[in-house]
Write a protein that holds these residues in place. Sequence first.
Motif, short mmCIF file in Angstrom:
data_model
loop_
_atom_site.label_atom_id
_atom_site.label_comp_id
_atom_site.label_asym_id
_atom_site.label_seq_id
_atom_site.Cartn_x
_atom_site.Cartn_y
_atom_site.Cartn_z
N PHE A 185 -8.73 8.53 4.53
CA PHE A 185 -9.31 7.30 4.00
C PHE A 185 -10.83 7.34 4.07
CE2 PHE A 185 -8.90 6.60 8.51
CZ PHE A 185 -10.04 5.89 8.86
N ILE A 228 0.84 -1.20 0.00
CA ILE A 228 0.00 0.00 0.00
C ILE A 228 0.88 1.25 0.00
CG2 ILE A 228 -1.79 1.28 1.25
CD1 ILE A 228 -2.59 -1.51 2.48
N LEU A 233 -10.94 1.91 0.98
CA LEU A 233 -10.78 0.51 1.38
C LEU A 233 -12.12 -0.09 1.75
CD1 LEU A 233 -9.85 0.31 5.06
CD2 LEU A 233 -9.35 2.45 3.89
N LEU A 247 -7.30 7.16 0.47
CA LEU A 247 -7.38 5.71 0.37
C LEU A 247 -8.83 5.28 0.44
CD1 LEU A 247 -4.52 4.78 2.89
CD2 LEU A 247 -4.33 5.06 0.40
N PHE A 274 -4.26 -0.93 5.85
CA PHE A 274 -4.33 0.42 5.28
C PHE A 274 -4.00 1.47 6.34
CE2 PHE A 274 -6.26 -1.50 1.61
CZ PHE A 274 -6.01 -0.61 0.58
N ASP A 276 -8.00 -5.42 5.90
CA ASP A 276 -7.85 -4.19 5.12
C ASP A 276 -7.75 -2.98 6.05
OD1 ASP A 276 -8.65 -4.86 1.98
OD2 ASP A 276 -9.51 -6.25 3.43
#
Length: 333
Positions: free
Chosen positions: A130, A87, A104, A102, A114, A110
């Motif tokens: 994210f 990643i 996800l 990001l 992440f 995950d």
Amino acid sequence: MKKFMNDIEDIVSNILEGLALAYPDIVRLIPNSYVITRKEFKNPNKVSIISGCGTGHEPAPNSYVGEGMLDAGVVGEVFTSPTPDQILKAIENVPTKNGVLLVLYNYTGDRINFRMALQAAQQLGVKIDFVVISDDIATEEISEDKMIKRGLAGGVLVTKIIGAKAEQNASLEELKEIGVRANKNTATIGIAANGTTIPTAGFKGFELDDFTVEYGVGAHGERGVRQEPIQTADVHVQEIMPKLIAKLDLKKGDKVALLVNGLGGTPQSEFFIVARKAILMLNDEGIILEKAFVGNYFTSIDMPGFSISLMKLDDEMAKLMQQRANTIGLKVV
């Protein structure tokens, strides 16, 4: 198990090499990695969008790298989260001047990996945030725990919205906001006629007889929330659509995007039968279909079945859904 592949240890690298060789005008493979990026970054000032998941969900995520969607995709082994190192390598190979978002899916591995990569990128001075995809609503029938709401095919619609807004040079904060908003307004339910064959295991995760389907399946070949008798396509759609409509509190005049998604082992012809009934039901409710996508968008290797996703669109999201996208797996012109 009958699979057209080479050594099982090479399955991920073979997939990524084939993708990059087939579409060199759109993507490139970062050497010695499981990372696919755009061939070129024509606007280095935009926030970069990266998504990732395990191998086995093709065309997701790497076939959504391109104009209007992702700047990079990263995968792990089959049904396994990408590692933090992979990643981070994706982050290091996209423009980071104005930040990275990001995208996800809501699975434990995950979320952990992440977050570790995010923290490492922050230490390198990257502005990063994210969005977590959690569109599965079947699990709400058995638990109120939001942490078990899995990320499913509706994530493709969310990615489309985020990617379109990123092309408008929106800030990282604006992209985070619209990603969270899009996810909140997306609902998915999947149904399968049998389990998926995991190449590394050599057998199906579960098997059903010819008269039974699994309702509420996830994306990794796991069982759903219950089994029920197989019915006609229309009957199954009539079971799923009212739940999606109720979850999103859809009313006459509301706009939606519809995604009828294959899980990997069902012919395209059956998807159109499913889409037909879903669209007729929307029409009956006076709900406006702004955009429809029908096909394999987020699969579970070779699982026979389908999922239906609805996204409730406000005026901004409706425009973004119609905005141009040019990727291997999804095109809007």
